[in-house]
Design a protein around this motif. Sequence first.
Motif, PDB file in Angstrom:
ATOM      1  N   CYS A  24      40.103  50.122  35.002  1.00 22.75           N
ATOM      2  CA  CYS A  24      41.132  49.335  34.329  1.00 22.75           C
ATOM      3  C   CYS A  24      40.571  48.827  33.010  1.00 22.75           C
ATOM      4  CB  CYS A  24      41.557  48.166  35.206  1.00 22.75           C
ATOM      5  SG  CYS A  24      42.105  48.640  36.845  1.00 22.75           S
ATOM      6  N   PRO A  25      40.655  49.649  31.964  1.00 23.04           N
ATOM      7  CA  PRO A  25      40.154  49.190  30.666  1.00 23.04           C
ATOM      8  C   PRO A  25      41.045  48.078  30.108  1.00 23.04           C
ATOM      9  CG  PRO A  25      40.835  51.511  30.583  1.00 23.04           C
ATOM     10  CD  PRO A  25      41.143  51.000  31.938  1.00 23.04           C
ATOM     11  N   VAL A  26      40.430  47.035  29.620  1.00 26.98           N
ATOM     12  CA  VAL A  26      41.146  45.888  29.067  1.00 26.98           C
ATOM     13  C   VAL A  26      40.493  45.470  27.758  1.00 26.98           C
ATOM     14  CG1 VAL A  26      42.030  44.980  31.251  1.00 26.98           C
ATOM     15  CG2 VAL A  26      39.761  44.343  30.495  1.00 26.98           C
ATOM     16  N   LYS A  27      41.287  44.832  26.892  1.00 29.49           N
ATOM     17  CA  LYS A  27      40.761  44.399  25.596  1.00 29.49           C
ATOM     18  C   LYS A  27      40.924  42.911  25.351  1.00 29.49           C
ATOM     19  CE  LYS A  27      41.408  48.792  23.270  1.00 29.49           C
ATOM     20  NZ  LYS A  27      42.024  49.515  22.168  1.00 29.49           N
ATOM     21  N   THR A  28      41.990  42.335  25.869  1.00 28.76           N
ATOM     22  CA  THR A  28      42.275  40.937  25.558  1.00 28.76           C
ATOM     23  C   THR A  28      42.167  40.061  26.806  1.00 28.76           C
ATOM     24  OG1 THR A  28      44.653  41.064  26.015  1.00 28.76           O
ATOM     25  CG2 THR A  28      43.925  41.669  23.785  1.00 28.76           C
ATOM     26  N   ARG A  29      42.063  38.784  26.567  1.00 28.07           N
ATOM     27  CA  ARG A  29      41.994  37.794  27.655  1.00 28.07           C
ATOM     28  C   ARG A  29      43.230  37.886  28.551  1.00 28.07           C
ATOM     29  NH1 ARG A  29      40.601  31.830  26.045  1.00 28.07           N
ATOM     30  NH2 ARG A  29      38.653  32.930  25.792  1.00 28.07           N
ATOM     31  N   TYR A  48      35.183  45.142  40.752  1.00 25.80           N
ATOM     32  CA  TYR A  48      34.026  44.956  39.881  1.00 25.80           C
ATOM     33  C   TYR A  48      34.565  44.572  38.512  1.00 25.80           C
ATOM     34  CZ  TYR A  48      31.231  47.349  43.392  1.00 25.80           C
ATOM     35  OH  TYR A  48      30.607  47.696  44.558  1.00 25.80           O
ATOM     36  N   ILE A  49      33.915  43.619  37.863  1.00 28.06           N
ATOM     37  CA  ILE A  49      34.350  43.176  36.540  1.00 28.06           C
ATOM     38  C   ILE A  49      33.113  42.984  35.674  1.00 28.06           C
ATOM     39  CG2 ILE A  49      34.441  40.752  37.290  1.00 28.06           C
ATOM     40  CD1 ILE A  49      36.813  40.387  35.321  1.00 28.06           C
ATOM     41  N   THR A  50      33.168  43.465  34.442  1.00 34.87           N
ATOM     42  CA  THR A  50      32.018  43.295  33.563  1.00 34.87           C
ATOM     43  C   THR A  50      31.820  41.803  33.285  1.00 34.87           C
ATOM     44  OG1 THR A  50      33.329  43.553  31.538  1.00 34.87           O
ATOM     45  CG2 THR A  50      32.308  45.558  32.458  1.00 34.87           C
ATOM     46  N   GLU A  51      30.598  41.429  33.019  1.00 38.26           N
ATOM     47  CA  GLU A  51      30.302  40.018  32.759  1.00 38.26           C
ATOM     48  C   GLU A  51      31.092  39.501  31.564  1.00 38.26           C
ATOM     49  OE1 GLU A  51      25.783  39.860  34.561  1.00 38.26           O
ATOM     50  OE2 GLU A  51      26.039  40.241  32.431  1.00 38.26           O
ATOM     51  N   ALA A  52      31.259  40.337  30.534  1.00 41.17           N
ATOM     52  CA  ALA A  52      32.020  39.915  29.355  1.00 41.17           C
ATOM     53  C   ALA A  52      33.482  39.661  29.718  1.00 41.17           C
ATOM     54  CB  ALA A  52      31.919  40.973  28.257  1.00 41.17           C
ATOM     55  N   ALA A  53      34.070  40.536  30.526  1.00 41.77           N
ATOM     56  CA  ALA A  53      35.463  40.342  30.946  1.00 41.77           C
ATOM     57  C   ALA A  53      35.588  39.124  31.852  1.00 41.77           C
ATOM     58  CB  ALA A  53      35.984  41.595  31.649  1.00 41.77           C
ATOM     59  N   ALA A  54      34.625  38.924  32.727  1.00 41.39           N
ATOM     60  CA  ALA A  54      34.654  37.768  33.629  1.00 41.39           C
ATOM     61  C   ALA A  54      34.612  36.467  32.841  1.00 41.39           C
ATOM     62  CB  ALA A  54      33.492  37.838  34.616  1.00 41.39           C
ATOM     63  N   ALA A  55      33.859  36.459  31.750  1.00 40.67           N
ATOM     64  CA  ALA A  55      33.773  35.256  30.920  1.00 40.67           C
ATOM     65  C   ALA A  55      35.127  34.916  30.302  1.00 40.67           C
ATOM     66  CB  ALA A  55      32.728  35.450  29.822  1.00 40.67           C
ATOM     67  N   GLU A  56      35.975  35.907  30.100  1.00 32.53           N
ATOM     68  CA  GLU A  56      37.300  35.704  29.522  1.00 32.53           C
ATOM     69  C   GLU A  56      38.374  35.420  30.577  1.00 32.53           C
ATOM     70  OE1 GLU A  56      38.104  35.652  26.249  1.00 32.53           O
ATOM     71  OE2 GLU A  56      35.982  35.845  25.780  1.00 32.53           O
ATOM     72  N   ALA A  57      38.069  35.688  31.847  1.00 30.04           N
ATOM     73  CA  ALA A  57      39.075  35.599  32.905  1.00 30.04           C
ATOM     74  C   ALA A  57      39.441  34.170  33.275  1.00 30.04           C
ATOM     75  CB  ALA A  57      38.598  36.347  34.146  1.00 30.04           C
ATOM     76  N   GLY A  58      38.534  33.242  33.089  1.00 27.42           N
ATOM     77  CA  GLY A  58      38.819  31.831  33.311  1.00 27.42           C
ATOM     78  C   GLY A  58      39.328  31.476  34.693  1.00 27.42           C
ATOM     79  N   ASP A  59      40.440  30.753  34.734  1.00 24.99           N
ATOM     80  CA  ASP A  59      41.003  30.229  35.979  1.00 24.99           C
ATOM     81  C   ASP A  59      41.411  31.335  36.952  1.00 24.99           C
ATOM     82  OD1 ASP A  59      40.670  27.723  34.951  1.00 24.99           O
ATOM     83  OD2 ASP A  59      42.753  27.490  34.313  1.00 24.99           O
ATOM     84  N   LEU A  64      40.427  33.541  42.528  1.00 24.58           N
ATOM     85  CA  LEU A  64      40.081  34.635  43.436  1.00 24.58           C
ATOM     86  C   LEU A  64      38.784  34.366  44.189  1.00 24.58           C
ATOM     87  CD1 LEU A  64      41.027  37.724  41.256  1.00 24.58           C
ATOM     88  CD2 LEU A  64      42.260  36.775  43.207  1.00 24.58           C
ATOM     89  N   ARG A  65      37.902  33.578  43.626  1.00 28.16           N
ATOM     90  CA  ARG A  65      36.621  33.296  44.288  1.00 28.16           C
ATOM     91  C   ARG A  65      36.798  32.525  45.583  1.00 28.16           C
ATOM     92  NH1 ARG A  65      32.930  32.173  39.063  1.00 28.16           N
ATOM     93  NH2 ARG A  65      32.592  34.353  38.588  1.00 28.16           N
ATOM     94  N   GLY A  66      37.876  31.816  45.718  1.00 27.02           N
ATOM     95  CA  GLY A  66      38.139  31.060  46.934  1.00 27.02           C
ATOM     96  C   GLY A  66      38.729  31.908  48.050  1.00 27.02           C
ATOM     97  N   ARG A  67      39.045  33.141  47.767  1.00 30.64           N
ATOM     98  CA  ARG A  67      39.665  34.029  48.746  1.00 30.64           C
ATOM     99  C   ARG A  67      38.634  34.977  49.346  1.00 30.64           C
ATOM    100  NH1 ARG A  67      44.828  36.425  45.650  1.00 30.64           N
ATOM    101  NH2 ARG A  67      44.662  37.864  47.385  1.00 30.64           N
ATOM    102  N   THR A  68      38.915  35.430  50.552  1.00 27.64           N
ATOM    103  CA  THR A  68      38.041  36.405  51.198  1.00 27.64           C
ATOM    104  C   THR A  68      38.172  37.761  50.537  1.00 27.64           C
ATOM    105  OG1 THR A  68      38.300  35.227  53.281  1.00 27.64           O
ATOM    106  CG2 THR A  68      37.463  37.469  53.402  1.00 27.64           C
ATOM    107  N   LEU A  69      39.391  38.192  50.321  1.00 27.95           N
ATOM    108  CA  LEU A  69      39.646  39.471  49.651  1.00 27.95           C
ATOM    109  C   LEU A  69      40.571  39.234  48.472  1.00 27.95           C
ATOM    110  CD1 LEU A  69      40.198  41.958  52.603  1.00 27.95           C
ATOM    111  CD2 LEU A  69      38.239  41.827  51.074  1.00 27.95           C
TER     112      LEU A  69
END
Length: 108
Positions: A24-29, A48-59, A64-69
């Motif tokens: 899933c290629p992405v460019k913007t927040r 899987y998410i690149t560290e750069a994309a994760a930094a932009e994902a925010g809330d 999603l971190r609070g969920r099992t899946l």
Amino acid sequence: MYKIAVIGDYDSIYGFATLGLDICPVKTRDEIREKLRRLAESGYGIIYITEAAAAEAGDELEMLRGRTLPAVIQIPGVSGNTGAGVEGVKKTVEQAVGSDILFGGVNE
């Protein structure tokens, strides 16, 4: 069986397609947040998410971190490793085990 996807800039993730993962290629927040939301609602077990994309994902990522899946795992991109992925795994292990496994070991 759960599906697996990879989110990030195209250069960092295109190789994962040869392994059968959905890329899933992405460019913007906004694209990053929308793609995370859509994949989580579509039955993906691992994202899987690149560290750069994760930094932009925010809330969206925090929700999603609070969920099992799905399990959301940060990976380095072509621009390098920021250490955020390792730090995230370390925090998760600390919560599960109750101590820092990289500090205070037996062989100090």
